[in-house]
Enzyme design. Structure first.
Site: not given
Length: 519
Positions: A302-303
């Site tokens: 993720h991010d």
């Protein structure tokens, strides 16, 4: 000043089986909230040399081995084991913030909550068992250890759970979990979330029920090799299963912590909330693992993570969503030589502005939605994938430009072999307002085969640009023969005349694009 309309469409050398011209729109296509933008397209010829790409080169993966991990273990300086209150500990702040989360540990420990800390050097489970009472950590049978408090590996410490450990268990009832703030080695063993009442793994029952988890913080290194990890994680921040995640920006700056990293090699991950999760991690290697029967995702970087290698994994049986997904600016990574099948939604997803990734030589089949999905993520290359028998589209591209599809096989999928479309997301949970100029799709298809897909081999609506060259269209599933859909369907007779009869490259682009070029 108008923006450039990008590249143009080239199509050439298409081999067709049982070719017949058909209506441009076919039944069975997926309804979507499209951003309708009226465009006129023209057909002409163009050279195809610009479409040539060399076969992608992969990073050298030969060094990611059990032997290389063994060489990283420093056993010279022995660490110490202490028990402290969980309050005011940087490594535990995410798990005790607010009254509700602190109450969780008070309830489970029946006292002001404490945690085990490893500090100042190297420690093993044997050391933990010698240093602590059975109520906190014990060897329940030879080589089997049970932690009954949270366990933190300090920033200056390392914990090795090695082959002499048969199973390292984290008590669900007592609220145990494992935090790595230094170096953690799990090699040739088992790590299990343990339900003491059942004398069995803490198998999933409901999303908000606490289950032990493993989190590896900023500046840390996590190595899991040749091991089986079972039943970690639940629906709570940073508590998903096996996670490699940076601290909050303020904490990371104050503690001077670099991006976390790790290697997960030749291991099995079963029944986790997320099989793997990372956040702002770098150069993580996920290689040769099996992810089966996980709840929400199999592998979920993720991010703002980058430089990831996701290779030679088998991911199947994910119960709620996707097998492999990278989301929110996960860039410059390799997703190669994986098998992803029988997952509840898509097999592989590139999502939310994740760019410059290579998705190559994967086998993606029998997933319950799409095979490979690209959502709002431009500048990605798909090469040599086999995308077969997925229930919806084989390869789906939404609101993304410069998606290059080279030498892929998309066959026997329920709907379209390759779908390109734009969609207004303002009324969805993403709440992304895309005006017609911002919502755009463009792609390049070179080589490979589209065969026997349910509604159409290829459908593209209102493209900024599309390029086709040397694609084989085979085994139409409809009696009417092979038919394009979307813009290509509207221009099908002209396209096929140039592609098939004249063996020429074809250029399709919007009329306004040509006007801009003249300006």
């Amino acid at each position: 000043m108008k923006r450039s309309m990008g590249t143009t469409l080239l199509a050439s050398g298409v081999m067709l089986g049982a070719l017949q011209f058909a209506a441009p729109w076919v039944q069975g296509a997926e309804p979507t909230q499209e951003l309708k933008e009226t465009k006129n397209y023209t057909i002409s010829t163009a050279p195809a040399e610009q479409l040539h790409l060399e076969t992608p080169k992969l990073p050298d993966m030969s060094g990611y081995t059990a032997q290389a991990v063994e060489a990283k273990i420093d056993r010279k300086t022995r660490g110490r084991v202490v028990v402290k209150r969980m309050l005011q500990q940087d490594a535990l702040k995410d798990f005790i913030g607010g009254d509700e989360r602190l109450r969780e540990w008070v309830k489970r420990q029946q006292a002001m909550p404490q945690a085990i800390f490893i500090e100042g050097g190297y420690v093993t489970p044997e050391d933990l068992a010698k240093a602590l009472p059975d109520s906190q950590f014990s060897e329940t049978e030879p080589g089997v250890y049970l932690a009954r408090l949270p366990l933190v590996v300090g920033h200056d410490a390392s914990l090795e759970i090695g082959k002499s450990t048969k199973d390292f268990r984290l008590s669900q009832e007592r609220g145990a979990f494992l935090v790595n703030d230094g170096k953690l080695f799990i090699t040739g063993t088992r790590l299990t979330a343990w339900r003491e009442q059942d004398k069995a793994p803490a198998s999933f029952r409901k999303p908000d029920e606490f289950r032990p988890f493993l989190v590896s913080w900023g500046g840390s290194e996590l190595y899991i090799v040749g091991s089986t990890v079972t039943s970690l994680g639940y629906d709570n921040s940073k508590s998903y299963g096996v996670s490699i995640t940076q601290y909050t920006p303020g904490q990371a700056k104050r503690l001077k912590r670099s991006a976390p990293t790790g290697w997960l090699l030749d291991s099995e991950f079963v029944d986790h909330w997320y099989g793997f999760y990372c956040f702002e991690a770098e150069n993580v290697v996920i290689k040769g693992n099996t992810y089966r029967d996980n709840i929400v995702y199999g592998i979920d970087p993720h991010d703002r993570s980058r430089g990831l290698i996701i290779a030679n994994n088998t991911v199947f049986g994910t119960k709620k969503k996707h097998g492999i997904i990278v989301s929110r600016e996960v860039d410059d990574s390799w997703i190669v030589h994986n098998k992803s099948y029988d997952n509840k939604l898509s097999g592989i997803v590139i999502d939310r502005n994740s760019i410059n990734n290579l998705v190559a030589w994967n086998e993606v089949y029998q997933n319950h939605a799409d095979g490979i999905t690209i959502y709002e993520s431009s500048n990605n290359l798909l090469w040599g994938n086999k995308v077969l028998n997925n229930q919806r589209h084989g390869i789906r591209v939404r609101n993304s430009v410069n998606i290059r599809l080279y030498e892929n096989l998309s066959a026997a999928n329920g709907l379209t072999g390759v779908l390109g479309h734009i969609k207004d997301l303002s009324d969805t949970d993403r709440n992304i307002a895309l005006d017609p100029f911002d919502a755009k799709v463009s792609m390049i298809l070179v080589g490979g085969k589209l065969a026997g897909n349910g509604s159409s081999p290829l459908s593209i609506d209102s493209p900024l640009s599309v390029e086709l060259y040397r694609v084989e269209l085979l085994a139409p599933s409809k009696s009417t023969g092979i038919s394009f859909a979307g813009v290509l369907g509207e221009k099908q007779e002209e396209i096929l005349d140039l592609m098939v009869r004249r063996k020429q490259a074809v250029l399709i682009d919007p009329v306004e694009s040509q006007a801009e070029l003249q300006d």
